[in-house]
Design an enzyme around this catalytic site. Structure first.
Site, PDB file in Angstrom:
ATOM      1  N   HIS A 138      -6.551  -2.025  15.181  1.00 11.42           N
ATOM      2  CA  HIS A 138      -6.771  -1.272  13.937  1.00 11.42           C
ATOM      3  C   HIS A 138      -6.526  -2.170  12.712  1.00 11.42           C
ATOM      4  O   HIS A 138      -7.375  -2.268  11.825  1.00 11.42           O
ATOM      5  CB  HIS A 138      -5.843  -0.060  13.928  1.00 11.42           C
ATOM      6  CG  HIS A 138      -5.943   0.795  12.708  1.00 11.42           C
ATOM      7  ND1 HIS A 138      -6.551   2.025  12.712  1.00 11.42           N
ATOM      8  CD2 HIS A 138      -5.511   0.616  11.434  1.00 11.42           C
ATOM      9  CE1 HIS A 138      -6.499   2.553  11.510  1.00 11.42           C
ATOM     10  NE2 HIS A 138      -5.857   1.716  10.709  1.00 11.42           N
ATOM     11  N   GLU A 139      -5.379  -2.828  12.696  1.00 12.76           N
ATOM     12  CA  GLU A 139      -5.061  -3.643  11.517  1.00 12.76           C
ATOM     13  C   GLU A 139      -6.028  -4.811  11.409  1.00 12.76           C
ATOM     14  O   GLU A 139      -6.460  -5.172  10.320  1.00 12.76           O
ATOM     15  CB  GLU A 139      -3.612  -4.140  11.557  1.00 12.76           C
ATOM     16  CG  GLU A 139      -2.555  -3.047  11.713  1.00 12.76           C
ATOM     17  CD  GLU A 139      -2.713  -1.875  10.754  1.00 12.76           C
ATOM     18  OE1 GLU A 139      -3.185  -2.080   9.631  1.00 12.76           O
ATOM     19  OE2 GLU A 139      -2.361  -0.745  11.154  1.00 12.76           O
TER      20      GLU A 139
ATOM     21  N   HIS B 119      -9.338  -3.752   9.964  1.00 11.46           N
ATOM     22  CA  HIS B 119      -9.290  -3.521   8.511  1.00 11.46           C
ATOM     23  C   HIS B 119      -9.762  -4.750   7.738  1.00 11.46           C
ATOM     24  O   HIS B 119     -10.146  -4.624   6.576  1.00 11.46           O
ATOM     25  CB  HIS B 119      -7.860  -3.199   8.072  1.00 11.46           C
ATOM     26  CG  HIS B 119      -7.537  -1.730   8.011  1.00 11.46           C
ATOM     27  ND1 HIS B 119      -8.383  -0.800   7.455  1.00 11.46           N
ATOM     28  CD2 HIS B 119      -6.432  -1.040   8.404  1.00 11.46           C
ATOM     29  CE1 HIS B 119      -7.814   0.403   7.515  1.00 11.46           C
ATOM     30  NE2 HIS B 119      -6.636   0.290   8.094  1.00 11.46           N
TER      31      HIS B 119
ATOM     32  N   GLU C  57      -9.736   4.253   6.291  1.00 14.01           N
ATOM     33  CA  GLU C  57      -8.900   4.699   7.407  1.00 14.01           C
ATOM     34  C   GLU C  57      -9.692   5.446   8.477  1.00 14.01           C
ATOM     35  O   GLU C  57      -9.553   5.168   9.667  1.00 14.01           O
ATOM     36  CB  GLU C  57      -7.726   5.536   6.898  1.00 14.01           C
ATOM     37  CG  GLU C  57      -6.730   4.774   6.026  1.00 14.01           C
ATOM     38  CD  GLU C  57      -6.181   3.516   6.692  1.00 14.01           C
ATOM     39  OE1 GLU C  57      -6.362   3.326   7.908  1.00 14.01           O
ATOM     40  OE2 GLU C  57      -5.578   2.696   5.972  1.00 14.01           O
TER      41      GLU C  57
ATOM     42  N   GLU D 190       0.847  -1.192   0.000  1.00 13.40           N
ATOM     43  CA  GLU D 190       0.000   0.000   0.000  1.00 13.40           C
ATOM     44  C   GLU D 190       0.888   1.250   0.000  1.00 13.40           C
ATOM     45  O   GLU D 190       1.836   1.304   0.776  1.00 13.40           O
ATOM     46  CB  GLU D 190      -0.907   0.043   1.228  1.00 13.40           C
ATOM     47  CG  GLU D 190      -1.901   1.169   1.131  1.00 13.40           C
ATOM     48  CD  GLU D 190      -2.915   1.206   2.274  1.00 13.40           C
ATOM     49  OE1 GLU D 190      -2.848   0.372   3.200  1.00 13.40           O
ATOM     50  OE2 GLU D 190      -3.764   2.101   2.231  1.00 13.40           O
TER      51      GLU D 190
ATOM     52  N   MET E 157       0.624  -2.701   8.716  1.00 14.18           N
ATOM     53  CA  MET E 157      -0.067  -2.845   7.436  1.00 14.18           C
ATOM     54  C   MET E 157      -0.998  -4.049   7.472  1.00 14.18           C
ATOM     55  O   MET E 157      -0.613  -5.141   7.890  1.00 14.18           O
ATOM     56  CB  MET E 157       0.986  -2.988   6.322  1.00 14.18           C
ATOM     57  CG  MET E 157       0.390  -3.181   4.944  1.00 14.18           C
ATOM     58  SD  MET E 157      -0.605  -1.747   4.419  1.00 14.18           S
ATOM     59  CE  MET E 157      -1.857  -2.580   3.452  1.00 14.18           C
ATOM     60  N   GLU E 158      -2.218  -3.821   6.997  1.00 13.00           N
ATOM     61  CA  GLU E 158      -3.293  -4.794   7.139  1.00 13.00           C
ATOM     62  C   GLU E 158      -3.375  -5.834   6.030  1.00 13.00           C
ATOM     63  O   GLU E 158      -4.459  -6.356   5.769  1.00 13.00           O
ATOM     64  CB  GLU E 158      -4.623  -4.041   7.208  1.00 13.00           C
ATOM     65  CG  GLU E 158      -5.090  -3.387   5.888  1.00 13.00           C
ATOM     66  CD  GLU E 158      -4.709  -1.920   5.722  1.00 13.00           C
ATOM     67  OE1 GLU E 158      -3.737  -1.481   6.365  1.00 13.00           O
ATOM     68  OE2 GLU E 158      -5.380  -1.220   4.950  1.00 13.00           O
ATOM     69  N   ASN E 159      -2.259  -6.189   5.374  1.00 16.00           N
ATOM     70  CA  ASN E 159      -2.302  -7.187   4.293  1.00 16.00           C
ATOM     71  C   ASN E 159      -3.201  -8.352   4.665  1.00 16.00           C
ATOM     72  O   ASN E 159      -3.140  -8.853   5.780  1.00 16.00           O
ATOM     73  CB  ASN E 159      -0.901  -7.747   4.042  1.00 16.00           C
ATOM     74  CG  ASN E 159       0.150  -6.669   4.010  1.00 16.00           C
ATOM     75  OD1 ASN E 159       0.105  -5.805   3.175  1.00 16.00           O
ATOM     76  ND2 ASN E 159       1.060  -6.717   4.978  1.00 16.00           N
TER      77      ASN E 159
HETATM   78  N1  B3K Z   1      -2.972   1.072   5.660  1.00 19.40           N
HETATM   79  C1  B3K Z   1      -1.677   1.220   6.247  1.00 19.40           C
HETATM   80  C2  B3K Z   1      -0.973   2.461   5.852  1.00 19.40           C
HETATM   81  C3  B3K Z   1      -0.314   2.383   4.535  1.00 19.40           C
HETATM   82  C4  B3K Z   1       0.520   3.606   4.293  1.00 19.40           C
HETATM   83  C5  B3K Z   1       1.071   3.634   2.924  1.00 19.40           C
HETATM   84  N2  B3K Z   1       2.019   4.719   2.758  1.00 19.40           N
HETATM   85  C6  B3K Z   1      -1.731   1.139   7.734  1.00 19.40           C
HETATM   86  C7  B3K Z   1      -3.014   1.460   8.357  1.00 19.40           C
HETATM   87  O1  B3K Z   1      -3.543   2.552   8.280  1.00 19.40           O
HETATM   88  O2  B3K Z   1      -3.583   0.591   8.945  1.00 19.40           O
HETATM   89 ZN    ZN Z   2      -5.482   1.869   8.734  1.00 19.07          ZN
END
Ligand code: B3K
Ligand code: ZN
Length: 883
Positions: free
Chosen positions: A307-308, A311, A330, A131, A273-275
């Protein structure tokens, strides 16, 4: 530096959005992993939109193309073109399969985007960050969130060097290969956008937990970290389980794969990061133990883990149509995370912390040249838009909607939103439509909030008519331009309010046409530029408590007297508004000192707090917050011709007056009472005691520095955990105490092997108040443990200096600005995202007093003239300078 950065930056516009001409139904990725070189084969099953004729164009940056075939036929060089980060391929049709093979150079990738190496060549591991647009650094692909595909990922690597191979999705086999190599495959049944792809490969340890979801799915939870860190993952695991249960109960959302992996890395550009199925965390937000983690950091770990995880629904199952909708995932996820944290900890304190953050980080952003709407209209580099506005203000907008619909109505709306948009790439309109339709109401007026930059101002004026016993509250809002600079429409502003008698009792709120028994708290919604709200049968001239719980993200201007604010500070039962009264009173007191006028507000603030200091029914943590005036950044926000060093001095003097009123003796006694309970327990009471103890020690330092330093030196040595130890260290270092050098040396030795603890050693020193900070920063740069390659270390030294230390950074001679400009150039060549984030410290330079303003302008203009800035840094510098 890639080719694009040398071209004029292209602006991407919301209004230019077009649905993709080509989609990818399935992706098969085969990785042959190595530290210096990795190869990626991608097989894309293509789907064409019959209504569009555009040729197949795929994104790809810094990729070395080794081979390309369409429908199993190698393509001649005339059948494709790779120019300017786009691969254009001739002859593809609906149902075609495109296969590309590319080579990547992970160890040489210092941007921490795409596939890169974390740690050393010998011991480190490989991981990805996609992301927003990192996937195009891994393979050719339509790298946009509205292209959702099913992924099958096969990893191959040397078994000894990469014993652990992970990718998102469910495991689908693994085995040995010749030559000491092995493989593992993962299949993700849920279509996802490319930004949620992830892999990890290397030597990692794990902790595991079995979890059964509310709808009966058995899930293996696995947290992975390097061997020296795995013992610090238990707290995160417990937080993950709490988050999963909470999302089931609060939103009816269950996890949807058989495994959930979480991996810690020390080399990461953001928090986490929420992969899908494979969250990757900055170690700072995952690892925790009492010896190296403060209470605040424990709460951050809990919040970021949640939070993650959240997501997975707000972001992954329902994703964003385009990056302009970023706040859809977000803002919503921050709101969900804040609600979770409020449930797990103290709700009023959480609200205070969130609003303090909003005011410290988002209000200044919204007031300066970097201001943008929660849904920006255009950008050059999307990574620059992961901002406090998109996250924190975005969350406030969701909170307003939730407040408007009430608990059940909001849940009904969210259920419909998830059901209707599951598997889709949605927009903010889709969100408001679902919330509105589920409640039979039209929420489209709230879209105006998403389209305007700037913090709205709300004016409140009350009038009491004793004869008719009517209280009239007049609310006026300032109207701002929207995204297209059209004159804006009035915003719907929900104002939660109560009325207090002068004795501190709440009055019933009876309005026109009301038949039910009047409540003592209610919400009125301002929908026009100006509106009057009349309350009947009000028996005495009331004191209004407005915007309770901070019911809308606005700046409130109300003509309170200091006595009225002091009354709210003493009596308001809304913890947030009680704190707010203290903040407002402190601001007036600060202005008394600054302007050298009669100190009525200062007296009122000190008296009210002295009274509360004796009140043992008040929560220790809340008391600590009540005793803290707004920070230097917030105070500066209210001024023009800013001299941050003068603000620092005045704020110190303000606190000194409070400390003297409370008295050194009372402060010492309170310190000792609290210290008698010293422990490492994490329950709310223990945390609250430590929080108050720290505040009391800081105040004592202003009333009787000698005895505070003695107590701090003892506390440093005897502290059972990091919260107390760091509090003592900070006080001694910032006060230039005789013991400072010794405790710094001790800390350094004690935590030499713990990068996160060592970061705090850098940060404390970078936050030395005043001119002394800069020399210290220059010295610390020479420390063998300092490196520009690690974002946490850069933030600990430079982030703490330029953003967390206004009186240190803003030297009158401009040396702080010159240092930042110089380091940004070096950093930009390594890691443009990090450089751009640090550069936002220049925000607001136009409002500095003339000497500093000129020095800042020269430093920023010098940067702007530099030819080869990354697109990231160029956009920030350009914006900062141009307004
Ligand atoms: N979604 C990611 C942030 C990605 C930032 C890219 N530059 C973490 C978060 O907000 O959960
Ligand atoms: Zn987020």
């Amino acid at each position: 530096m890639n080719a694009l950065s040398e071209q004029a930056p292209t602006l991407i516009r919301l209004d230019d959005y077009r649905a993709p001409a080509w989609r990818v139904e399935t992706v098969e990725l085969d990785f042959d992993l190595g530290i210096d070189a990795s190869e990626v084969v991608a097989r894309l099953l293509l789907r064409r939109d019959p209504a569009q004729t555009a040729p197949l164009r795929l994104d790809g940056e810094n990729l070395q193309l080794l081979s390309i075939a369409l429908d199993d036929q190698p393509l001649p060089a005339t059948a494709y073109r790779y120019i300017g980060n786009v691969l254009e391929v001739d002859g593809a049709h609906d149902g075609s399969v495109l296969e590309t093979r590319v080579r990547l150079r992970p160890a040489a990738n210092t941007t921490l985007e795409g596939l890169y190496l974390s740690g050393s060549r010998e011991a480190g591991f490989l991981l990805t960050q996609c992301e927003a647009e990192g996937f195009r650094h891994i393979t050719f692909f339509p790298d946009r969130p509205d292209v959702q595909s099913r992924y099958t990922v096969t990893l191959r690597a040397d078994h000894t060097r990469f014993p652990v191979l992970l990718a998102g999705g469910n495991p689908d086999g693994s085995g040995k290969l010749e030559g000491g190599r092995h493989w593992a495959r993962f299949v993700d049944p849920h279509p996802k956008p490319s930004y949620l792809f992830a892999l990890v490969a290397g030597r990692l340890e794990k902790i595991e937990r079995d979890y059964v979801t509310a709808d009966g799915r058995a899930v293996q939870l696995k947290i992975w970290a390097e061997a020296d860190a795995i013992a610090r993952c238990d707290y995160a695991m417990a937080a993950l389980e709490r988050s999963m249960r909470w999302d089931e109960q609060a939103y009816g959302r269950n996890y949807d794969l058989d495994v959930f992996h979480v991996v810690a890395t020390h080399d990461f550009n953001m928090g986490a990061m929420e992969n899908k199925g494979l969250n990757i965390f900055n170690a700072k937000y995952l690892l925790a133990d009492p010896d190296s983690t403060t209470d605040d950091e424990y709460r951050h770990v809990e919040a970021v883990v949640a939070h993650e995880y959240f997501h997975n629904w707000s972001g992954n199952r329902v994703t964003c149509r385009d990056w302009f909708q970023l706040s859809l995932k977000e803002g919503l996820t921050v709101f969900r995370e804040q609600s979770f944290s409020a449930d797990m900890n103290s709700a009023p304190l959480k609200r205070i912390e969130d609003v303090a953050l909003l005011r410290r980080a988002q209000f200044p952003e919204d007031a300066g040249p970097l201001a943008h709407p929660v849904r920006p209209a255009q950008y050059s580099e999307i990574n620059n838009f992961y901002t406090a506005t998109v996250y924190e203000k975005g969350s406030e907008l969701v909170r307003m909607l939730a407040g408007r619909l009430g608990r059940e109505g909001f849940r009904r709306g969210m259920d419909l939103y998830f059901e209707r948009n599951d598997g889709r790439a949605a927009t903010l309109e889709d969100f408001l439509a679902a919330l509105g339709e589920a409640n039979g109401t039209d929420l489209t007026p709230y879209l105006a909030w998403y389209a305007q930059a700037g913090t709205p101002r709300l004016k409140a004026h009350g009038h009491y008519d004793a004869a008719s016993r009517e209280y009239t509250l007049t609310l006026t809002q300032q109207i701002q331009a929207d995204t297209h600079h059209e004159p804006g429409t009035p915003l719907p502003i929900p104002v939660k309010l109560a009325l207090f008698t002068r004795n501190g009792d709440m009055l019933p709120l009876q309005m026109d046409g009301q038949t039910a028994k009047p409540e003592t708290e209610r919400i009125v919604v301002l929908t026009q530029a100006e509106q009057r709200f009349v309350f009947h049968n009000v028996i005495t001239a009331p004191v209004p408590s407005l915007l309770r719980g901070f019911s809308a993200p606005v700046i409130l201007d109300c003509d309170y007297t200091p006595e009225e604010l002091a009354l709210l500070l003493r009596h308001d039962i809304d913890g947030f508004n009680r704190w707010e009264a203290s903040q407002q009173l402190a601001i007036r007191a600060y202005e008394n000192l600054r302007d050298g006028v009669a100190d009525v507000a200062l007296q009122a603030w000190c008296e009210a707090l002295a009274q509360l200091f004796q009140d043992d029914t008040i929560d220790d943590a809340l008391l600590a917050e009540l005793l803290t005036p707004p920070g230097e950044i917030e105070l500066a926000e209210r001024e023009t011709g800013i001299d941050p060093q003068h603000i620092h001095m005045l704020r110190e003097r303000l606190q000194q007056r409070l400390a003297e009123r409370l008295g050194a003796m009372a402060l010492r006694q309170r310190f000792q009472t609290l210290d008698a309970h010293a422990s490492i327990e994490l329950d709310a009471l223990s945390q609250a005691r430590r929080r108050l103890k720290r505040r009391v020690l800081e105040l004592l330092n202003l009333a009787d520095g000698g005895s505070a330093r003695v107590l701090a030196a003892v506390q440093y040595r005897s502290a059972p955990g990091m919260t107390d130890r760091l509090a003592a260290l900070t006080m001694l270092v910032h006060g230039h105490a005789a013991q400072a050098a010794a405790v710094l040396a001790d800390y350094r030795e004690r935590h030499a092997d713990n990068a996160l603890a060592l970061d705090k050693w850098f940060a404390v020193q970078a936050q030395l108040p005043g001119d002394a900070a800069l020399e210290r920063v220059l010295l610390l740069e020479q420390d063998p443990a300092f490196t520009l390659k690690n974002p946490n270390r850069v933030q600990a030294l430079f982030g703490a200096f330029v953003r967390g230390n206004p009186s240190g950074f803003h030297r009158a001679d401009g040396a702080g600005y010159r240092l930042l400009a110089e380091r940004l150039l070096t950093l930009d060549a390594l890691n443009p995202q990090l450089a751009a984030r640090l550069a936002t410290a220049f925000n607001g330079w136009q409002r500095l007093e003339p000497q500093r303003r000129e020095a800042a302008r020269v430093a920023i203009a010098g940067l702007a003239r530099h030819g080869a800035l990354s697109r990231n840094l160029a956009e920030i510098i350009g914006n900062v300078l141009s307004h």
